[in-house]
Structure formats: structure tokens, C-alpha cells
Write an enzyme that holds these catalytic residues in place. Structure first.
Site, mmCIF file in Angstrom:
data_model
loop_
_atom_site.group_PDB
_atom_site.id
_atom_site.type_symbol
_atom_site.label_atom_id
_atom_site.label_comp_id
_atom_site.label_asym_id
_atom_site.label_seq_id
_atom_site.Cartn_x
_atom_site.Cartn_y
_atom_site.Cartn_z
ATOM 1 N N GLU A 71 0.859 -1.194 0.000
ATOM 2 C CA GLU A 71 0.000 0.000 0.000
ATOM 3 C C GLU A 71 0.891 1.238 0.000
ATOM 4 O O GLU A 71 2.091 1.135 0.274
ATOM 5 C CB GLU A 71 -0.922 -0.029 1.225
ATOM 6 C CG GLU A 71 -1.807 -1.269 1.212
ATOM 7 C CD GLU A 71 -2.950 -1.242 2.207
ATOM 8 O OE1 GLU A 71 -3.019 -0.303 3.030
ATOM 9 O OE2 GLU A 71 -3.762 -2.182 2.153
ATOM 10 N N PRO A 72 0.313 2.404 -0.280
ATOM 11 C CA PRO A 72 1.170 3.596 -0.358
ATOM 12 C C PRO A 72 2.000 3.808 0.906
ATOM 13 O O PRO A 72 3.162 4.198 0.831
ATOM 14 C CB PRO A 72 0.163 4.735 -0.556
ATOM 15 C CG PRO A 72 -1.022 4.080 -1.184
ATOM 16 C CD PRO A 72 -1.081 2.685 -0.639
ATOM 17 N N GLU A 104 9.992 -7.688 -3.627
ATOM 18 C CA GLU A 104 9.930 -8.988 -2.929
ATOM 19 C C GLU A 104 10.926 -9.080 -1.759
ATOM 20 O O GLU A 104 11.582 -10.097 -1.562
ATOM 21 C CB GLU A 104 10.127 -10.133 -3.923
ATOM 22 C CG GLU A 104 9.012 -10.107 -4.956
ATOM 23 C CD GLU A 104 8.963 -11.315 -5.840
ATOM 24 O OE1 GLU A 104 9.156 -12.428 -5.334
ATOM 25 O OE2 GLU A 104 8.694 -11.136 -7.039
ATOM 26 N N THR A 156 13.348 -5.984 0.243
ATOM 27 C CA THR A 156 14.563 -5.225 -0.088
ATOM 28 C C THR A 156 15.777 -5.961 0.500
ATOM 29 O O THR A 156 15.624 -6.836 1.365
ATOM 30 C CB THR A 156 14.497 -3.811 0.539
ATOM 31 O OG1 THR A 156 14.498 -3.960 1.972
ATOM 32 C CG2 THR A 156 13.260 -3.040 0.099
ATOM 33 N N GLU A 198 17.769 -4.875 2.615
ATOM 34 C CA GLU A 198 17.815 -4.631 4.073
ATOM 35 C C GLU A 198 16.862 -5.596 4.790
ATOM 36 O O GLU A 198 17.203 -6.188 5.822
ATOM 37 C CB GLU A 198 17.428 -3.175 4.393
ATOM 38 C CG GLU A 198 18.432 -2.131 3.944
ATOM 39 C CD GLU A 198 18.382 -1.822 2.434
ATOM 40 O OE1 GLU A 198 17.413 -2.245 1.769
ATOM 41 O OE2 GLU A 198 19.301 -1.165 1.925
HETATM 42 C C1 LIG Z 1 8.303 -2.429 -9.961
HETATM 43 C C2 LIG Z 1 7.678 -2.896 -8.685
HETATM 44 C C3 LIG Z 1 6.749 -3.918 -8.712
HETATM 45 C C4 LIG Z 1 6.107 -4.330 -7.528
HETATM 46 N N1 LIG Z 1 5.125 -5.275 -7.592
HETATM 47 C C5 LIG Z 1 4.405 -5.554 -6.469
HETATM 48 C C6 LIG Z 1 3.271 -6.437 -6.532
HETATM 49 O O1 LIG Z 1 2.959 -7.007 -7.581
HETATM 50 N N2 LIG Z 1 2.553 -6.651 -5.396
HETATM 51 C C7 LIG Z 1 2.863 -6.043 -4.214
HETATM 52 O O2 LIG Z 1 2.164 -6.274 -3.236
HETATM 53 N N3 LIG Z 1 3.931 -5.206 -4.127
HETATM 54 C C8 LIG Z 1 4.695 -4.939 -5.221
HETATM 55 N N4 LIG Z 1 5.771 -4.076 -5.139
HETATM 56 C C9 LIG Z 1 6.097 -3.439 -3.874
HETATM 57 C C10 LIG Z 1 7.412 -3.911 -3.293
HETATM 58 O O3 LIG Z 1 7.267 -5.165 -2.727
HETATM 59 C C11 LIG Z 1 7.872 -2.819 -2.306
HETATM 60 O O4 LIG Z 1 8.318 -1.719 -3.078
HETATM 61 C C12 LIG Z 1 8.981 -3.302 -1.410
HETATM 62 O O5 LIG Z 1 8.499 -4.263 -0.527
HETATM 63 C C13 LIG Z 1 9.593 -2.143 -0.608
HETATM 64 O O6 LIG Z 1 8.634 -1.333 -0.021
HETATM 65 P P1 LIG Z 1 8.676 0.280 -0.179
HETATM 66 O O7 LIG Z 1 8.957 0.547 -1.615
HETATM 67 O O8 LIG Z 1 7.436 0.828 0.403
HETATM 68 O O9 LIG Z 1 9.931 0.727 0.638
HETATM 69 P P2 LIG Z 1 9.971 1.015 2.231
HETATM 70 O O10 LIG Z 1 9.396 -0.127 2.965
HETATM 71 O O11 LIG Z 1 9.397 2.352 2.488
HETATM 72 O O12 LIG Z 1 11.530 1.067 2.485
HETATM 73 C C14 LIG Z 1 12.345 2.201 2.122
HETATM 74 C C15 LIG Z 1 13.785 1.864 2.471
HETATM 75 O O13 LIG Z 1 13.901 1.677 3.883
HETATM 76 C C16 LIG Z 1 14.459 0.393 4.148
HETATM 77 N N5 LIG Z 1 13.858 -0.138 5.375
HETATM 78 C C17 LIG Z 1 12.543 -0.245 5.676
HETATM 79 N N6 LIG Z 1 12.374 -0.745 6.895
HETATM 80 C C18 LIG Z 1 13.624 -0.987 7.382
HETATM 81 C C19 LIG Z 1 14.136 -1.521 8.592
HETATM 82 N N7 LIG Z 1 13.313 -1.944 9.569
HETATM 83 N N8 LIG Z 1 15.462 -1.616 8.748
HETATM 84 C C20 LIG Z 1 16.308 -1.223 7.773
HETATM 85 N N9 LIG Z 1 15.891 -0.698 6.585
HETATM 86 C C21 LIG Z 1 14.574 -0.582 6.413
HETATM 87 C C22 LIG Z 1 14.122 -0.446 2.926
HETATM 88 O O14 LIG Z 1 15.005 -1.551 2.805
HETATM 89 C C23 LIG Z 1 14.297 0.574 1.818
HETATM 90 O O15 LIG Z 1 15.668 0.699 1.518
HETATM 91 C C24 LIG Z 1 6.453 -3.705 -6.311
HETATM 92 C C25 LIG Z 1 7.423 -2.693 -6.286
HETATM 93 C C26 LIG Z 1 8.036 -2.290 -7.445
HETATM 94 C C27 LIG Z 1 9.037 -1.164 -7.383
#
Ligand SMILES: Cc1cc2nc3c(=O)[nH]c(=O)nc-3n(C[C@H](O)[C@H](O)[C@H](O)COP(=O)(O)OP(=O)(O)OC[C@H]3O[C@@H](n4cnc5c(N)ncnc54)[C@H](O)[C@@H]3O)c2cc1C
Length: 383
Positions: free
Chosen positions: A128-129, A365, A367, A369
Site C-alpha cells: 500500500e502507499p 519482494e 529489499t 535490508e
Molecule cells: C516495480 C515494482 C513492482 C512491484 N510489484 C508488487 C506487486 O505485484 N505486489 C505487491 O504487493 N507489491 C509490489 N511491489 C512493492 C514492493 O514489494 C515494495 O516496493 C517493497 O516491498 C519495498 O517497499 P517500499 O517501496 O514501500 O519501501 P519502504 O518499505 O518504504 O523502504 C524504504 C527503504 O527503507 C528500508 N527499510 C525499511 N524498513 C527498514 C528496517 N526496519 N530496517 C532497515 N531498513 C529498512 C528499505 O530496505 C528501503 O531501503 C512492487 C514494487 C516495485 C518497485
């Protein structure tokens, strides 16, 4: 030579995928990427060859093969197109797996069969956003009203949305429950009233694969569209993510192999100071490192796939493999592009596309981290 100890069936499906990738995917991938166009024809052909339901049993329209076969296909496709491989990953490893694992007979007949045969695509909607890595914090909720669930909320980055026939949607069904508790999975047909599929994100990576925001505005689905147990959706989604991590590792290994093949060819053809650049130790050492890293990654990948096939718990290994293979692919793209000098930056030589696409691997799937956090938890429990 069968140095990876593949069975006859696995070698046959690998060869079929290699032929398709070299003869079909390679021809259109650059043009599709430049136009940000969805590879509709290639997806259709994948459906005809059984690549959209490799691990789905034949009785549900799939190919009834093992996970290693799935990995071999993904690897071959990703040698040319990360976008196409990721479309299949989102559809099969993430989208149909929950249906296969937890669907009732009726749900499997209605939703799994058409998606395994390629009549439609699946999409997996968890993010989600406001919540990506911290996926237990979803806000989309579903309330039972008579015989129907009523869904309200927003999703982000959902791959395949534009072409999906069905969405597997994570919703909060117990808003009192904390964190990842109280989450369920609902099956939502793409034509459900109140479901709006937003414009695909304009992104650097995988330009031919569409990831979109979704809005649920009083979307109603029948009570029977609950997949698996009420309020127990999160553990099910996480099991699917583990399988998805192995599949995305295959995309990483396939892409790295694709870059390696292009770099080695270029290094034999490009002449500087009177000899091909591969005759310089600086270049041959890079090629040696690339080959070794790919070999290590592939060994981890096939091992993880074989663990799934033998029913051995594989969550830790899936996460280790995903972390290593995705970061390895980023390193290989960097080395490959460096070997190709200025031409490496140009569209026609393709490595620039791999370089852009590879970055997504360390984000989607789980990150890098989050993978380290998961692996850390596993090993601290074990030792
Ligand atoms: C092209 C694309 C396709 C996707 N397809 C799907 C899909 O089909 N279905 C679906 O459900 N999702 C999908 N996603 C979502 C994807 O799974 C998320 O982007 C991913 O899980 C990371 O979440 P975020 O982008 O909100 O980053 P955030 O969770 O906001 O993280 C931002 C940064 O902070 C770091 N971080 C966060 N928490 C911690 C912590 N506790 N300790 C250390 N570092 C931390 C992260 O590693 C990252 O570097 C897709 C994303 C992309 C870009």
C-alpha cells in the site's frame, strides 16, 4: 553436458524456454522497452507453452512440473527480458500460488484454471502507499455485509494490474488486531465494480511490465471469495513471498547470464591498442569474476528450488538466495557495462537496459535490508 544434474524433463523444458527466449523474446525486447509497451504477444505464447502454470497440477490446467523447471524457464526468459520474466513471476509465483495452496476446489476451478492456461493473469496485491516493507501495516479493510465482503482502501505498485483477470488482495478483516494479525486474502475479479486501476508508474526498471495503484471504493465480492482461513492471510502471503523470492532469484541469475554473454562477445570483438580487449588482464579478470559469481548464484538458486520440490523448509535459503542473487546481478551489470565502454550506455547494446532493470531486484519482494533482517532472525534462532 548436464553439469547441474537436471532430469530429462527439466532439460527439455529448459531447451524449449531457451529457444523461445532466443528466437522470440530477444527480437522484440528493446523495442518494447523503448515504447514502454506490454509484451502481450509474448505473454500469450508463454500461456500456450504452459509457462504460466508450470507448477500448477495438470488437473488445474497447468504443466504439472517441479519448481526447478519453473526456475529454468524464468532464467532463460530473463537472459533477454527482465520485464517478461517479472510478469510471469508476479502472475505465477506470487499470484497463482495462494490459489493453489489455499483455494477450495471451486475457487481453483473458477480462478486457477483460466490463469494457469493463460486465459487471464493473476496479480498479487499486498503493498500500500504507506506500507511496503512493513506489510503488516496495511489499511485496506473488508467488512462482511450479509453475504458479501465490502472492500475499501488503496494498493500501490501492483504488477500486472492492467492485464490481470483476478487480484489476490490482502485486507484487514479484524481492525482491532495488531500488526500482521487480522489480515485475510480476498479473491477480487478485475471487473469488480468500484475497483479502479490507476496509471502504471513511470519507472526506470522493467518498463514493459506495468505496476499500478489500485483503489477499492466499496468493492463487493461474495463471502465465498475468502481465500484460506479468516484472519490468517498474512502467513499464507508470506509463504508465497518465499516462493517468489526463489523465482525472482532466477530472474537475477538469468539477467546476469545475459549480461555476461553480451560482455564476453563484445570483449572478443572490440579491438584497442592492436588487440581484442579480452586479452587485457583487467578485462579477463572481470569476466572471470562475473562467471564465478553467476556460478555461485546458480548453485544457490537450484539448491533452493530443489528444497521446495523436496518439501524441506526453505524460507531462510529463499531469502539468502534472493539477497545474494539480486546483489550479484547488480554487480554483474556494472562490470558488463564497464567492459562495453561508451557503447554499454547505448540502447542498441542492451546492457544499459539490464543495468536499469537490475536495480529493481534489490527492492521488490523484500529489499536487501529486509532480507538481511529475515536472515538475521533465522540464524539467531538457530545458533
Ligand atoms: C516495480 C515494482 C513492482 C512491484 N510489484 C508488487 C506487486 O505485484 N505486489 C505487491 O504487493 N507489491 C509490489 N511491489 C512493492 C514492493 O514489494 C515494495 O516496493 C517493497 O516491498 C519495498 O517497499 P517500499 O517501496 O514501500 O519501501 P519502504 O518499505 O518504504 O523502504 C524504504 C527503504 O527503507 C528500508 N527499510 C525499511 N524498513 C527498514 C528496517 N526496519 N530496517 C532497515 N531498513 C529498512 C528499505 O530496505 C528501503 O531501503 C512492487 C514494487 C516495485 C518497485
Amino acid at each position: 553436458m548436464n553439469k547441474y544434474f537436471l532430469t530429462e524433463d527439466q532439460l527439455a523444458v529448459q531447451e524449449m524456454a531457451r529457444k523461445f527466449a532466443d528466437e522470440v523474446v530477444a527480437k522484440t525486447v528493446t523495442d518494447l522497452d523503448q515504447r514502454h509497451a506490454f509484451p502481450a504477444d509474448e505473454v500469450r505464447q508463454c500461456g500456450e507453452m504452459g509457462f504460466l502454470g508450470i507448477c500448477v497440477p495438470e488437473e488445474y490446467g497447468g504443466s504439472g512440473l517441479d519448481h526447478l523447471s519453473d526456475i529454468l524457464v524464468m532464467e532463460q526468459i530473463a537472459r533477454h527480458s527482465s520485464s517478461l520474466a517479472s510478469i510471469i513471476d508476479a502472475h505465477a509465483s506470487l499470484g497463482s500460488t495462494p490459489l493453489l495452496m489455499a483455494g477450495t476446489e471451486e475457487q481453483k476451478r473458477k480462478y486457477l484454471v483460466p490463469t494457469a492456461t493463460g486465459e487471464g493473469l493473476c496479480a498479487f496485491a499486498l503493498t500500500e502507499p504507506q506500507s511496503g516493507s512493513d506489510s503488516g501495516q496495511i489499511l485496506t479493510k473488508a467488512v462482511l455485509d450479509g453475504d458479501e465482503w465490502v472492500i475499501n482502501g488503496n494498493k500501490a505498485f501492483i504488477t500486472n494490474s492492467t492485464y490481470a483477470s483476478v487480484f489476490l488482495v490482502a485486507v484487514k478483516t479484524d481492525t482491532e488486531a495488531k500488526g500482521s494479525r487480522g489480515i485475510s486474502i480476498l479473491i477480487v475479479p478485475a471487473d469488480a465494480k468500484g475497483l479502479t486501476i490507476g496509471k502504471p508508474e513511470e519507472k526506470m526498471s522493467n518498463r514493459s511490465s506495468y505496476s499500478c495503484p489500485l483503489t477499492f471504493d466499496d468493492v463487493r465480492v461474495p463471502k465465498e471469495n475468502l481465500l484460506g482461513e479468516l484472519n490468517r492471510g498474512f502467513p499464507l502471503f508470506m509463504k508465497c513471498v518465499d516462493e517468489g523470492r526463489v523465482a525472482i532469484s532466477a530472474v537475477a541469475v538469468g539477467m546476469a547470464q545475459g549480461v555476461f554473454e553480451r560482455a564476453i562477445k563484445y570483449s572478443k570483438e572490440r579491438v584497442t591498442f592492436g588487440k581484442p580487449i579480452c586479452e587485457n588482464q583487467a578485462i579477463s579478470f572481470k569476466l572471470a569474476e562475473m562467471a564465478t559469481e553467476i556460478e555461485v548464484a546458480r548453485a544457490m538458486l537450484y539448491h533452493a528450488a530443489r528444497m521446495i520440490d523436496q518439501g524441506i523448509p526453505f524460507s531462510k535459503e529463499a531469502t539468502m538466495t534472493k539477497m545474494f542473487c539480486s546483489e550479484m546481478c547488480v554487480r554483474i551489470c556494472d562490470m558488463g557495462l564497464q567492459i562495453m565502454g561508451g557503447y554499454g550506455l547505448c540502447n542498441d547494446y542492451e546492457v544499459e537496459r539490464f543495468y536499469r532493470d537490475a536495480k529493481l531486484l534489490t527492492i521488490g519482494e523484500g529489499t536487501s535490508e529486509i532480507c538481511r533482517m529475515v536472515i538475521g532472525r533465522h540464524i539467531l534462532n538457530e545458533y
